[in-house]
Motif scaffolding. Sequence first.
Motif, PDB file in Angstrom:
ATOM      1  N   PHE A 222       1.091  -0.819   0.235  1.00 19.29           N
ATOM      2  CA  PHE A 222       0.068  -0.032  -0.255  1.00 19.29           C
ATOM      3  C   PHE A 222       0.835   1.433  -0.404  1.00 19.29           C
ATOM      4  CE2 PHE A 222      -2.133  -3.096   2.367  1.00 19.29           C
ATOM      5  CZ  PHE A 222      -3.301  -3.786   1.208  1.00 19.29           C
ATOM      6  N   ARG A 223       0.217   2.497  -0.249  1.00 17.11           N
ATOM      7  CA  ARG A 223       0.984   3.557  -0.687  1.00 17.11           C
ATOM      8  C   ARG A 223       0.070   4.420   0.401  1.00 17.11           C
ATOM      9  NH1 ARG A 223       5.143   5.530  -3.183  1.00 17.11           N
ATOM     10  NH2 ARG A 223       5.055   3.796  -4.334  1.00 17.11           N
ATOM     11  N   ASP A 224      -0.060   5.398   1.924  1.00 19.29           N
ATOM     12  CA  ASP A 224      -0.655   5.788   2.749  1.00 19.29           C
ATOM     13  C   ASP A 224      -1.779   5.638   2.701  1.00 19.29           C
ATOM     14  OD1 ASP A 224       2.295   7.851   2.310  1.00 19.29           O
ATOM     15  OD2 ASP A 224       1.161   8.211   1.244  1.00 19.29           O
ATOM     16  N   PRO A 225      -2.453   4.563   2.455  1.00 22.02           N
ATOM     17  CA  PRO A 225      -3.372   3.815   3.343  1.00 22.02           C
ATOM     18  C   PRO A 225      -4.391   4.927   4.790  1.00 22.02           C
ATOM     19  CG  PRO A 225      -2.634   2.225   4.202  1.00 22.02           C
ATOM     20  CD  PRO A 225      -1.274   2.993   3.674  1.00 22.02           C
ATOM     21  N   LEU A 226      -5.404   5.107   4.365  1.00 21.60           N
ATOM     22  CA  LEU A 226      -6.337   5.900   4.951  1.00 21.60           C
ATOM     23  C   LEU A 226      -7.177   5.703   5.670  1.00 21.60           C
ATOM     24  CD1 LEU A 226      -5.688   9.095   6.386  1.00 21.60           C
ATOM     25  CD2 LEU A 226      -7.297   9.663   4.597  1.00 21.60           C
ATOM     26  N   SER A 227      -7.990   4.997   5.204  1.00 21.44           N
ATOM     27  CA  SER A 227      -9.285   5.014   5.935  1.00 21.44           C
ATOM     28  C   SER A 227      -9.518   2.989   5.276  1.00 21.44           C
ATOM     29  CB  SER A 227     -10.449   5.702   5.284  1.00 21.44           C
ATOM     30  OG  SER A 227     -10.309   6.683   5.739  1.00 21.44           O
ATOM     31  N   VAL A 228     -10.351   2.151   6.265  1.00 23.41           N
ATOM     32  CA  VAL A 228     -10.793   1.108   6.025  1.00 23.41           C
ATOM     33  C   VAL A 228     -12.234   0.969   6.654  1.00 23.41           C
ATOM     34  CG1 VAL A 228      -8.916  -0.020   6.342  1.00 23.41           C
ATOM     35  CG2 VAL A 228      -9.965  -0.456   8.327  1.00 23.41           C
ATOM     36  N   ALA A 229     -13.186  -0.248   5.950  1.00 28.94           N
ATOM     37  CA  ALA A 229     -13.972  -0.539   5.797  1.00 28.94           C
ATOM     38  C   ALA A 229     -14.564  -1.710   6.294  1.00 28.94           C
ATOM     39  CB  ALA A 229     -15.819   1.114   5.658  1.00 28.94           C
ATOM     40  N   TYR A 230     -15.443  -2.395   6.193  1.00 29.26           N
ATOM     41  CA  TYR A 230     -15.981  -3.081   6.350  1.00 29.26           C
ATOM     42  C   TYR A 230     -17.084  -3.044   5.330  1.00 29.26           C
ATOM     43  CZ  TYR A 230     -14.303  -6.861   9.168  1.00 29.26           C
ATOM     44  OH  TYR A 230     -13.223  -7.833   9.906  1.00 29.26           O
ATOM     45  N   GLY A 231     -16.722  -4.292   4.260  1.00 28.98           N
ATOM     46  CA  GLY A 231     -18.855  -4.470   2.843  1.00 28.98           C
ATOM     47  C   GLY A 231     -19.332  -4.917   3.443  1.00 28.98           C
ATOM     48  N   ARG A 232     -20.206  -4.975   2.708  1.00 23.21           N
ATOM     49  CA  ARG A 232     -21.334  -6.277   2.854  1.00 23.21           C
ATOM     50  C   ARG A 232     -21.379  -7.847   2.474  1.00 23.21           C
ATOM     51  NH1 ARG A 232     -24.718  -3.548   6.517  1.00 23.21           N
ATOM     52  NH2 ARG A 232     -24.223  -1.323   5.819  1.00 23.21           N
ATOM     53  N   ASP A 233     -20.047  -7.853   2.062  1.00 28.10           N
ATOM     54  CA  ASP A 233     -19.646  -9.292   1.384  1.00 28.10           C
ATOM     55  C   ASP A 233     -18.400  -9.543   2.057  1.00 28.10           C
ATOM     56  OD1 ASP A 233     -17.284  -7.724   1.252  1.00 28.10           O
ATOM     57  OD2 ASP A 233     -16.916  -8.153  -1.143  1.00 28.10           O
ATOM     58  N   GLY A 234     -18.362  -8.874   4.165  1.00 27.55           N
ATOM     59  CA  GLY A 234     -17.176  -9.452   5.056  1.00 27.55           C
ATOM     60  C   GLY A 234     -15.819  -9.452   4.691  1.00 27.55           C
ATOM     61  N   ALA A 235     -15.877  -8.995   3.227  1.00 28.04           N
ATOM     62  CA  ALA A 235     -14.273  -7.946   3.397  1.00 28.04           C
ATOM     63  C   ALA A 235     -13.532  -6.614   3.491  1.00 28.04           C
ATOM     64  CB  ALA A 235     -13.877  -8.127   2.121  1.00 28.04           C
ATOM     65  N   LEU A 236     -12.775  -6.178   3.935  1.00 25.34           N
ATOM     66  CA  LEU A 236     -12.076  -5.180   4.523  1.00 25.34           C
ATOM     67  C   LEU A 236     -12.211  -3.922   3.394  1.00 25.34           C
ATOM     68  CD1 LEU A 236      -9.942  -5.704   7.008  1.00 25.34           C
ATOM     69  CD2 LEU A 236     -12.423  -4.274   7.599  1.00 25.34           C
ATOM     70  N   TYR A 237     -12.673  -2.796   2.676  1.00 27.43           N
ATOM     71  CA  TYR A 237     -11.701  -2.252   2.059  1.00 27.43           C
ATOM     72  C   TYR A 237     -10.994  -1.126   2.263  1.00 27.43           C
ATOM     73  CZ  TYR A 237     -15.385  -4.614  -1.232  1.00 27.43           C
ATOM     74  OH  TYR A 237     -15.424  -5.995  -2.115  1.00 27.43           O
ATOM     75  N   VAL A 238     -10.398  -0.387   1.618  1.00 31.24           N
ATOM     76  CA  VAL A 238      -9.188   0.450   2.002  1.00 31.24           C
ATOM     77  C   VAL A 238      -8.929   1.403   1.082  1.00 31.24           C
ATOM     78  CG1 VAL A 238      -6.844   0.133   2.334  1.00 31.24           C
ATOM     79  CG2 VAL A 238      -7.588  -1.849   3.139  1.00 31.24           C
ATOM     80  N   SER A 239      -8.613   2.612   1.475  1.00 33.97           N
ATOM     81  CA  SER A 239      -9.389   3.737   0.674  1.00 33.97           C
ATOM     82  C   SER A 239      -7.277   3.760   0.712  1.00 33.97           C
ATOM     83  CB  SER A 239      -9.419   5.359   1.713  1.00 33.97           C
ATOM     84  OG  SER A 239     -10.737   4.388   1.868  1.00 33.97           O
ATOM     85  N   ASP A 240      -6.575   3.329  -0.313  1.00 37.36           N
ATOM     86  CA  ASP A 240      -5.347   3.161  -0.397  1.00 37.36           C
ATOM     87  C   ASP A 240      -4.850   5.231  -1.749  1.00 37.36           C
ATOM     88  OD1 ASP A 240      -2.927   2.661  -0.567  1.00 37.36           O
ATOM     89  OD2 ASP A 240      -3.118   1.098  -1.880  1.00 37.36           O
ATOM     90  N   THR A 241      -4.805   5.588  -0.426  1.00 39.46           N
ATOM     91  CA  THR A 241      -4.714   6.960  -0.916  1.00 39.46           C
ATOM     92  C   THR A 241      -3.743   7.423  -1.933  1.00 39.46           C
ATOM     93  OG1 THR A 241      -5.653   7.611   1.101  1.00 39.46           O
ATOM     94  CG2 THR A 241      -4.818   9.676   0.228  1.00 39.46           C
ATOM     95  N   GLY A 242      -2.458   6.884  -1.498  1.00 40.57           N
ATOM     96  CA  GLY A 242      -1.382   7.185  -2.261  1.00 40.57           C
ATOM     97  C   GLY A 242      -1.645   6.328  -4.233  1.00 40.57           C
ATOM     98  N   ASN A 243      -1.874   5.053  -3.647  1.00 39.15           N
ATOM     99  CA  ASN A 243      -1.927   5.158  -4.759  1.00 39.15           C
ATOM    100  C   ASN A 243      -3.092   5.118  -5.305  1.00 39.15           C
ATOM    101  OD1 ASN A 243      -0.002   3.062  -4.950  1.00 39.15           O
ATOM    102  ND2 ASN A 243      -0.442   1.891  -3.850  1.00 39.15           N
ATOM    103  N   PHE A 244      -4.004   6.197  -5.348  1.00 43.41           N
ATOM    104  CA  PHE A 244      -5.522   6.388  -5.760  1.00 43.41           C
ATOM    105  C   PHE A 244      -6.188   5.318  -6.508  1.00 43.41           C
ATOM    106  CE2 PHE A 244      -1.622   8.983  -7.640  1.00 43.41           C
ATOM    107  CZ  PHE A 244      -1.474  10.019  -7.156  1.00 43.41           C
ATOM    108  N   VAL A 245      -6.149   4.236  -5.197  1.00 41.61           N
ATOM    109  CA  VAL A 245      -7.438   3.358  -6.082  1.00 41.61           C
ATOM    110  C   VAL A 245      -7.999   3.079  -4.409  1.00 41.61           C
ATOM    111  CG1 VAL A 245      -6.007   1.975  -7.930  1.00 41.61           C
ATOM    112  CG2 VAL A 245      -5.563   1.142  -4.591  1.00 41.61           C
ATOM    113  N   VAL A 246      -9.620   1.964  -4.546  1.00 39.79           N
ATOM    114  CA  VAL A 246      -9.984   1.012  -3.605  1.00 39.79           C
ATOM    115  C   VAL A 246      -9.160  -0.129  -4.299  1.00 39.79           C
ATOM    116  CG1 VAL A 246     -11.668   0.776  -2.201  1.00 39.79           C
ATOM    117  CG2 VAL A 246     -11.452   2.994  -3.513  1.00 39.79           C
ATOM    118  N   ARG A 247      -8.729  -0.627  -1.851  1.00 38.13           N
ATOM    119  CA  ARG A 247      -8.481  -2.685  -2.196  1.00 38.13           C
ATOM    120  C   ARG A 247      -8.967  -2.854  -1.076  1.00 38.13           C
ATOM    121  NH1 ARG A 247      -2.599  -1.457  -3.308  1.00 38.13           N
ATOM    122  NH2 ARG A 247      -2.640  -4.307  -3.431  1.00 38.13           N
TER     123      ARG A 247
END
Length: 212
Positions: A65-90
């Motif tokens: 990752f590069r500068d991950p800022l936030s995480v949240a659970y999705g409805r599928d039980g996975a974690l979703y990461v705002s990978d801010t420095g890479n401009f993507v959601v992981r």
Amino acid sequence: MPTDGYSMPLGTIAASESGEVFIPSQIFHVVIRAVRRTTDFTWAPWAGGLSQAAYQDGALAAARFRDPLSVAYGRDGALYVSDTGNFVVRRVDPVAKVVTTFAGIGGERGKESGKARFARFGLLDSVAFDPDGNAYVLDSKINRSVRWISRAGQVFTMVAGQREDAADGTGLAAGLHDARFLQAASDGTLYLVDRTGPGGTYYFKTIKPVPR
């Protein structure tokens, strides 16, 4: 807060039903997992390489990752990461222990909509999910907008993105200046905090998504 070397500025964190807490670290470029003991927590890097800023999908320890800022659970039980420095959601699958890219193109900044894996984002703040499984991304630091990722995997700019103030309004006519901490309620209403600038006025805003 951690007391064993992992102190850091925080975005949003996520907690599992079993009591695990997942914390993004922009300083160390990892997602930290905290497990509750009798009187405190143990802390350790869970996904990503400690102090290794890069972009790479793969197993938890191999992903980057590069500068991950936030995480949240999705409805599928996975974690979703705002990978801010890479401009993507992981997307982090806690069962398979694999990190993949959910939306965006790693290392490519922009504001194009379309299919999730080919859309582009700016510096992401946070991600939230409504009860139907739609994802909402606060693309606030450059694009100043809220992006909607449908269950079908399509990205749309839903709110703001056309102006730089904090004006209320409908859809793209609204403004976001320095928005943070996007959250979704059980009825699908979105909430965030915005401000007019450094030292400026803070606003607590609500967004009522309109189904497409």
